[in-house]
Scaffold this motif. Structure first.
Motif, PDB file in Angstrom:
ATOM      1  N   THR A 108      46.341  68.498  31.730  1.00 59.60           N
ATOM      2  CA  THR A 108      47.500  67.833  31.120  1.00 59.60           C
ATOM      3  C   THR A 108      48.708  68.762  31.059  1.00 59.60           C
ATOM      4  O   THR A 108      49.821  68.314  30.786  1.00 59.60           O
ATOM      5  CB  THR A 108      47.161  67.356  29.698  1.00 59.60           C
ATOM      6  N   SER A 109      48.500  70.048  31.320  1.00 61.01           N
ATOM      7  CA  SER A 109      49.585  71.026  31.292  1.00 61.01           C
ATOM      8  C   SER A 109      50.217  71.146  32.679  1.00 61.01           C
ATOM      9  O   SER A 109      49.541  71.477  33.662  1.00 61.01           O
ATOM     10  CB  SER A 109      49.058  72.392  30.851  1.00 61.01           C
ATOM     11  N   ALA A 110      51.534  70.892  32.761  1.00 57.80           N
ATOM     12  CA  ALA A 110      52.225  71.003  34.041  1.00 57.80           C
ATOM     13  C   ALA A 110      52.164  72.429  34.581  1.00 57.80           C
ATOM     14  O   ALA A 110      52.015  72.645  35.784  1.00 57.80           O
ATOM     15  CB  ALA A 110      53.680  70.555  33.897  1.00 57.80           C
ATOM     16  N   GLY A 111      52.275  73.405  33.697  1.00 58.17           N
ATOM     17  CA  GLY A 111      52.210  74.795  34.130  1.00 58.17           C
ATOM     18  C   GLY A 111      50.869  75.148  34.742  1.00 58.17           C
ATOM     19  O   GLY A 111      50.803  75.851  35.752  1.00 58.17           O
ATOM     20  N   THR A 112      49.790  74.639  34.142  1.00 57.50           N
ATOM     21  CA  THR A 112      48.454  74.895  34.673  1.00 57.50           C
ATOM     22  C   THR A 112      48.295  74.253  36.041  1.00 57.50           C
ATOM     23  O   THR A 112      47.746  74.858  36.976  1.00 57.50           O
ATOM     24  CB  THR A 112      47.390  74.357  33.707  1.00 57.50           C
ATOM     25  N   ARG A 113      48.787  73.024  36.189  1.00 58.41           N
ATOM     26  CA  ARG A 113      48.694  72.338  37.481  1.00 58.41           C
ATOM     27  C   ARG A 113      49.496  73.076  38.548  1.00 58.41           C
ATOM     28  O   ARG A 113      49.064  73.202  39.696  1.00 58.41           O
ATOM     29  CB  ARG A 113      49.193  70.894  37.368  1.00 58.41           C
ATOM     30  N   GLN A 114      50.669  73.585  38.158  1.00 56.84           N
ATOM     31  CA  GLN A 114      51.508  74.290  39.125  1.00 56.84           C
ATOM     32  C   GLN A 114      50.841  75.585  39.588  1.00 56.84           C
ATOM     33  O   GLN A 114      50.853  75.912  40.780  1.00 56.84           O
ATOM     34  CB  GLN A 114      52.876  74.581  38.521  1.00 56.84           C
ATOM     35  N   ARG A 115      50.251  76.314  38.642  1.00 56.84           N
ATOM     36  CA  ARG A 115      49.566  77.556  39.026  1.00 56.84           C
ATOM     37  C   ARG A 115      48.403  77.270  39.961  1.00 56.84           C
ATOM     38  O   ARG A 115      48.154  78.029  40.901  1.00 56.84           O
ATOM     39  CB  ARG A 115      49.100  78.294  37.765  1.00 56.84           C
ATOM     40  N   ALA A 116      47.695  76.180  39.712  1.00 52.81           N
ATOM     41  CA  ALA A 116      46.569  75.826  40.590  1.00 52.81           C
ATOM     42  C   ALA A 116      47.070  75.474  41.988  1.00 52.81           C
ATOM     43  O   ALA A 116      46.468  75.848  42.994  1.00 52.81           O
ATOM     44  CB  ALA A 116      45.799  74.648  39.995  1.00 52.81           C
ATOM     45  N   ALA A 117      48.205  74.771  42.052  1.00 53.66           N
ATOM     46  CA  ALA A 117      48.761  74.393  43.355  1.00 53.66           C
ATOM     47  C   ALA A 117      49.199  75.610  44.150  1.00 53.66           C
ATOM     48  O   ALA A 117      49.116  75.622  45.384  1.00 53.66           O
ATOM     49  CB  ALA A 117      49.934  73.442  43.167  1.00 53.66           C
TER      50      ALA A 117
ATOM     51  N   GLY B 272      53.821  63.480  38.832  1.00 49.60           N
ATOM     52  CA  GLY B 272      55.139  63.022  38.417  1.00 49.60           C
ATOM     53  C   GLY B 272      56.107  64.132  38.085  1.00 49.60           C
ATOM     54  O   GLY B 272      57.324  63.929  38.106  1.00 49.60           O
ATOM     55  N   ASP B 273      55.605  65.321  37.773  1.00 50.81           N
ATOM     56  CA  ASP B 273      56.482  66.437  37.446  1.00 50.81           C
ATOM     57  C   ASP B 273      57.098  67.005  38.734  1.00 50.81           C
ATOM     58  O   ASP B 273      56.368  67.377  39.657  1.00 50.81           O
ATOM     59  CB  ASP B 273      55.687  67.535  36.730  1.00 50.81           C
ATOM     60  N   PRO B 274      58.434  67.079  38.822  1.00 50.30           N
ATOM     61  CA  PRO B 274      59.058  67.497  40.094  1.00 50.30           C
ATOM     62  C   PRO B 274      58.710  68.927  40.504  1.00 50.30           C
ATOM     63  O   PRO B 274      58.617  69.217  41.702  1.00 50.30           O
ATOM     64  CB  PRO B 274      60.556  67.346  39.822  1.00 50.30           C
ATOM     65  N   TYR B 275      58.536  69.814  39.541  1.00 53.21           N
ATOM     66  CA  TYR B 275      58.229  71.208  39.885  1.00 53.21           C
ATOM     67  C   TYR B 275      56.796  71.344  40.394  1.00 53.21           C
ATOM     68  O   TYR B 275      56.543  72.057  41.380  1.00 53.21           O
ATOM     69  CB  TYR B 275      58.456  72.105  38.673  1.00 53.21           C
ATOM     70  N   VAL B 276      55.879  70.655  39.723  1.00 55.46           N
ATOM     71  CA  VAL B 276      54.491  70.690  40.185  1.00 55.46           C
ATOM     72  C   VAL B 276      54.385  70.000  41.542  1.00 55.46           C
ATOM     73  O   VAL B 276      53.685  70.477  42.447  1.00 55.46           O
ATOM     74  CB  VAL B 276      53.563  70.013  39.160  1.00 55.46           C
ATOM     75  N   ALA B 277      55.098  68.877  41.691  1.00 53.57           N
ATOM     76  CA  ALA B 277      55.060  68.156  42.965  1.00 53.57           C
ATOM     77  C   ALA B 277      55.563  69.045  44.097  1.00 53.57           C
ATOM     78  O   ALA B 277      54.998  69.055  45.203  1.00 53.57           O
ATOM     79  CB  ALA B 277      55.908  66.893  42.867  1.00 53.57           C
ATOM     80  N   GLY B 278      56.621  69.813  43.842  1.00 50.96           N
ATOM     81  CA  GLY B 278      57.133  70.726  44.861  1.00 50.96           C
ATOM     82  C   GLY B 278      56.111  71.783  45.247  1.00 50.96           C
ATOM     83  O   GLY B 278      55.959  72.126  46.430  1.00 50.96           O
ATOM     84  N   ALA B 279      55.397  72.310  44.248  1.00 53.03           N
ATOM     85  CA  ALA B 279      54.365  73.306  44.527  1.00 53.03           C
ATOM     86  C   ALA B 279      53.227  72.707  45.345  1.00 53.03           C
ATOM     87  O   ALA B 279      52.695  73.352  46.266  1.00 53.03           O
ATOM     88  CB  ALA B 279      53.824  73.875  43.212  1.00 53.03           C
TER      89      ALA B 279
ATOM     90  N   GLU C  78      56.691  56.985  47.791  1.00 55.45           N
ATOM     91  CA  GLU C  78      57.752  57.980  47.929  1.00 55.45           C
ATOM     92  C   GLU C  78      57.173  59.392  47.942  1.00 55.45           C
ATOM     93  O   GLU C  78      57.601  60.244  48.728  1.00 55.45           O
ATOM     94  CB  GLU C  78      58.771  57.844  46.801  1.00 55.45           C
ATOM     95  N   ARG C  79      56.202  59.657  47.066  1.00 52.30           N
ATOM     96  CA  ARG C  79      55.586  60.987  47.060  1.00 52.30           C
ATOM     97  C   ARG C  79      54.920  61.282  48.397  1.00 52.30           C
ATOM     98  O   ARG C  79      54.965  62.419  48.895  1.00 52.30           O
ATOM     99  CB  ARG C  79      54.563  61.081  45.939  1.00 52.30           C
ATOM    100  N   ALA C  80      54.299  60.260  48.976  1.00 54.62           N
ATOM    101  CA  ALA C  80      53.605  60.459  50.254  1.00 54.62           C
ATOM    102  C   ALA C  80      54.588  60.835  51.358  1.00 54.62           C
ATOM    103  O   ALA C  80      54.352  61.779  52.117  1.00 54.62           O
ATOM    104  CB  ALA C  80      52.842  59.188  50.631  1.00 54.62           C
ATOM    105  N   VAL C  81      55.704  60.102  51.450  1.00 56.82           N
ATOM    106  CA  VAL C  81      56.650  60.389  52.540  1.00 56.82           C
ATOM    107  C   VAL C  81      57.385  61.705  52.301  1.00 56.82           C
ATOM    108  O   VAL C  81      57.702  62.434  53.255  1.00 56.82           O
ATOM    109  CB  VAL C  81      57.630  59.209  52.720  1.00 56.82           C
ATOM    110  N   ARG C  82      57.646  62.049  51.035  1.00 53.65           N
ATOM    111  CA  ARG C  82      58.277  63.346  50.752  1.00 53.65           C
ATOM    112  C   ARG C  82      57.373  64.493  51.187  1.00 53.65           C
ATOM    113  O   ARG C  82      57.832  65.489  51.755  1.00 53.65           O
ATOM    114  CB  ARG C  82      58.580  63.460  49.249  1.00 53.65           C
ATOM    115  N   ALA C  83      56.082  64.358  50.896  1.00 56.81           N
ATOM    116  CA  ALA C  83      55.149  65.416  51.285  1.00 56.81           C
ATOM    117  C   ALA C  83      54.996  65.486  52.799  1.00 56.81           C
ATOM    118  O   ALA C  83      54.946  66.577  53.384  1.00 56.81           O
ATOM    119  CB  ALA C  83      53.791  65.184  50.624  1.00 56.81           C
ATOM    120  N   LEU C  84      54.940  64.324  53.460  1.00 57.73           N
ATOM    121  CA  LEU C  84      54.842  64.319  54.921  1.00 57.73           C
ATOM    122  C   LEU C  84      56.070  64.952  55.559  1.00 57.73           C
ATOM    123  O   LEU C  84      55.970  65.611  56.600  1.00 57.73           O
ATOM    124  CB  LEU C  84      54.680  62.884  55.428  1.00 57.73           C
ATOM    125  N   ALA C  85      57.230  64.747  54.938  1.00 58.48           N
ATOM    126  CA  ALA C  85      58.465  65.306  55.477  1.00 58.48           C
ATOM    127  C   ALA C  85      58.436  66.830  55.522  1.00 58.48           C
ATOM    128  O   ALA C  85      59.124  67.448  56.342  1.00 58.48           O
ATOM    129  CB  ALA C  85      59.657  64.837  54.651  1.00 58.48           C
TER     130      ALA C  85
END
Length: 332
Positions: free
Chosen positions: A126-135, A155-162, A191-198
């Motif tokens: 549930t922690s965005a920071g934890t998810r980002q570190r894992a990514a 849904g978190d833009p920073y985690v999604a970027g990672a 949208e998340r799928a096409v952003r990641a594919l890009a």
């Protein structure tokens, strides 16, 4: 019937029968002259009823309520059992998914297994920071399937970027997994799928992006076109022109068209498409203005002639824009 015989016939141990009695679930109807418990036929039926309710997952406390509370309805019982069964299935399914992902990494030892499990749990934190570190952990340690699933649901833009960064370095398989999200009923997942594919390198991602140019979702089409335009893919041109007409990321679309207009043939084709939409009687005034501005980034005589013709356009805003762009090009 004495307790030993009841235990033999019912399969419920004498010790458990005494436990049921201590909880008030079933009480022997009588005692022999020697003080031994004596069970009637009704007592035995109640024991079998208790065992049946235990078999479907009720606790002993719930069984007592079901047997003795007149207000406790079967529907309530079934609803609760359905809820708990679904929760159990979901938990076991999640465990199975995690174990399959661990197996896919071909762990060499228990430390590897624990490391992968820890990273998979972290991706679901549930922690965005934890998810980002894992990514951002080594892509060799996180299964690509887990990264793709997390990216589609993040849904978190920073985690999604990672997660997109990790997927772009994950090797084979990631693009195909992301493509499944393009058909999701949820717009955010598409949208998340096409952003990641890009952001994925390679031919497979490019092919999937080309397929996405005909998606019924305008956002998916637009992001695919921008990504392909940056890669020099001429297939993106019609969608980029549509984006300018619609006013959807029109500045980025115009920039992508200017990149694609790298040779005379491509420049003339793009200019002709823009001019065709300007002259289309169904194109509104704001869109005609955007299309005229897009001609600024297209080199060649076709674009210059089009701007010269537009200087006399009935729409004063379009005419003034065309005249200004001609001067910038040194043609006015």
């Amino acid at each position: 019937m004495l307790i030993g015989e009841v235990a033999r016939r019912s399969g419920v141990s004498a010790r458990m029968l005494r436990h049921y009695e201590s909880l008030g679930l079933v009480r022997p109807s009588g005692r022999t002259g020697s003080g031994y418990r004596e069970y009637s036929g009704e007592d035995v039926r109640r024991i079998f009823h208790i065992e049946s309710l235990r078999a479907v997952g009720l606790s002993l406390r719930e069984i007592g309520r079901a047997l003795d509370d007149p207000g406790f309805t079967p529907a309530d019982l079934v609803d609760d059992l359905i809820r708990r069964t679904r929760e159990r299935i979901a938990a076991e399914t999640e465990l199975l998914i995690r174990l399959n992902r661990v197996h896919a990494t071909d762990p060499a030892g228990w430390e590897d297994v624990l490391q992968v499990l820890a990273l998979l749990r972290a991706l679901g934190s549930t922690s965005a920071g934890t998810r980002q570190r894992a990514a951002l952990a080594s892509v060799d340690e996180v299964p690509v399937e887990a990264l793709a699933q997390a990216a589609l649901g993040e849904g978190d833009p920073y985690v999604a970027g990672a997660l997109r960064w990790a997927l772009s370095r994950s090797g084979g398989g990631g693009a195909a997994l992301l493509a499944e999200g393009l058909g999701s009923p949820m717009a955010a997942v598409r949208e998340r799928a096409v952003r990641a594919l890009a952001e994925m390198p390679g031919r497979e991602a490019a092919t999937l992006l080309r397929d996405a140019l005909v998606s019924p979702d305008a956002v998916v089409r637009g992001r695919a076109a921008l990504a392909l335009g940056a890669r020099g893919e001429a297939a993106a041109i019609p969608v980029l022109v549509d984006m300018i007409v619609a006013g959807s990321n029109d500045t980025d679309a115009a920039d992508a068209l200017s990149v694609l207009a790298g040779d005379d043939s491509a420049a003339d084709r793009i200019a002709s498409l823009l001019v065709g939409r300007i002259g289309d009687g169904t194109t509104g005034q704001p869109a005609r203005g955007r299309l005229t501005q897009a001609l600024a980034g297209i080199p060649g005589t076709t674009a210059s002639r089009a701007l010269a013709d537009l200087v006399g356009d009935a729409d004063r805003a379009v005419a003034l824009t065309a005249a200004y762009l001609l001067r910038l090009r040194g043609d006015g």
